[in-house]
Design a protein around this motif. Structure first.
Motif, PDB file in Angstrom:
ATOM      1  N   UNK A 185       3.015  -1.487  10.571  1.00 19.92           N
ATOM      2  CA  UNK A 185       1.978  -0.695  11.234  1.00 19.92           C
ATOM      3  C   UNK A 185       1.997   0.756  10.773  1.00 19.92           C
ATOM      4  N   UNK A 186       3.175   1.279  10.469  1.00 17.86           N
ATOM      5  CA  UNK A 186       3.265   2.668  10.050  1.00 17.86           C
ATOM      6  C   UNK A 186       2.745   2.916   8.638  1.00 17.86           C
ATOM      7  N   UNK A 207     -16.644  -2.887  -3.375  1.00 16.77           N
ATOM      8  CA  UNK A 207     -16.849  -1.443  -3.218  1.00 16.77           C
ATOM      9  C   UNK A 207     -16.124  -0.933  -1.986  1.00 16.77           C
ATOM     10  N   UNK A 208     -16.177  -1.689  -0.891  1.00 16.10           N
ATOM     11  CA  UNK A 208     -15.507  -1.246   0.331  1.00 16.10           C
ATOM     12  C   UNK A 208     -13.992  -1.271   0.194  1.00 16.10           C
ATOM     13  N   UNK A 209     -13.483  -2.281  -0.489  1.00 10.65           N
ATOM     14  CA  UNK A 209     -12.034  -2.399  -0.628  1.00 10.65           C
ATOM     15  C   UNK A 209     -11.461  -1.424  -1.637  1.00 10.65           C
ATOM     16  N   UNK A 249       2.440  -2.267  -2.803  1.00 11.26           N
ATOM     17  CA  UNK A 249       3.110  -2.181  -1.504  1.00 11.26           C
ATOM     18  C   UNK A 249       2.495  -3.147  -0.505  1.00 11.26           C
ATOM     19  N   UNK A 250       1.168  -3.266  -0.527  1.00 12.12           N
ATOM     20  CA  UNK A 250       0.505  -4.203   0.390  1.00 12.12           C
ATOM     21  C   UNK A 250       0.914  -5.637   0.087  1.00 12.12           C
ATOM     22  N   UNK A 251       0.943  -5.987  -1.194  1.00 12.87           N
ATOM     23  CA  UNK A 251       1.379  -7.341  -1.556  1.00 12.87           C
ATOM     24  C   UNK A 251       2.835  -7.556  -1.188  1.00 12.87           C
ATOM     25  N   UNK A 268      -1.672   2.983   3.100  1.00 17.64           N
ATOM     26  CA  UNK A 268      -2.080   2.074   2.025  1.00 17.64           C
ATOM     27  C   UNK A 268      -3.591   1.918   2.002  1.00 17.64           C
ATOM     28  N   UNK A 269      -4.208   1.870   3.182  1.00 20.03           N
ATOM     29  CA  UNK A 269      -5.663   1.722   3.251  1.00 20.03           C
ATOM     30  C   UNK A 269      -6.364   2.938   2.649  1.00 20.03           C
ATOM     31  N   UNK A 270      -5.865   4.132   2.908  1.00 18.02           N
ATOM     32  CA  UNK A 270      -6.480   5.345   2.350  1.00 18.02           C
ATOM     33  C   UNK A 270      -6.201   5.484   0.854  1.00 18.02           C
TER      34      UNK A 270
END
Length: 200
Positions: free
Chosen positions: A162-163, A104-106, A184-186, A168-170
């Motif tokens: 970092x940019x 749920x958090x991820x 993109x994260x992978x 990606x998190x949002x």
């Protein structure tokens, strides 16, 4: 909450039968299609009455189905009063599917209205975005390492990572964009292996 028919219209009333409100999508948290279906069912139920046993059973069954939809939409138990027999049945909202706290958090809340997850299309988009990110980051690191310095390539890769990480998190919670975010994260994780090889 109680679902019943009054004067050929579907109404939702409190448990005591008072404060009855006609089903209206503007005053209740239900969609216009569900409100229209409830009123159509109420008109048919009023016209059929108890004259035909077969038609009455169809009206009762349809009423129970609509009561289940109301309970699911409003997230509360609904007492369905059968217009044919007058019996009341409690219809509980469906239990949410079990979901781990980490998931749920991820990944945020599940898809709305129980829609199926588009795994094939989503993973295809993720794979394509991952490939683009890997190629772009390796091209940047390789060019900087060859033309300037390996440490500058490492620093540039860290700045790019970092940019893009907060975005990606949002984006991981947005139903369609999250597939590109996962890709993109992978891609960043895979590209860092290549960046370290290029630099060192």
């Amino acid at each position: 909450m109680e679902l019943r028919i009054r004067e050929g219209r579907a109404v939702l009333a409190g448990p005591d039968g008072e404060s009855a409100r006609e089903v209206d999508p503007h005053s209740l948290a239900i969609g216009s299609d569900l409100a229209q279906a409830l009123h159509e069912w109420a008109r048919v139920a009023s016209a059929v009455g108890s004259s035909s046993t077969e038609a009455a059973s169809v009206v009762s069954q349809r009423g129970r189905q609509l009561a289940q939809r109301v309970a699911a939409t409003m997230g509360t138990s609904v007492r369905f009063v059968d217009p044919v027999s007058g019996d009341g049945v409690i219809v509980a909202p469906p239990a949410p599917a079990p979901r781990s706290e980490l998931a749920r958090r991820l990944f945020g809340t599940p898809d709305p209205a129980g829609e199926p997850t588009p795994w094939l299309t989503g993973l295809t988009v993720s794979a394509f975005v991952a490939a683009v990110v890997v190629v772009a980051m390796l091209a940047l690191a390789n060019t900087l390492a060859r033309e300037t310095n390996g440490w500058l390539a490492l620093l540039a890769s860290a700045v790019v990572t970092a940019g893009i990480s907060p975005s990606l998190w949002l984006a991981r919670r947005v139903p369609i964009v999250r597939w590109a975010s996962f890709g993109a994260a992978a891609g960043i994780v895979i590209a860092w292996i290549g960046v370290l090889i290029v630099v060192f």
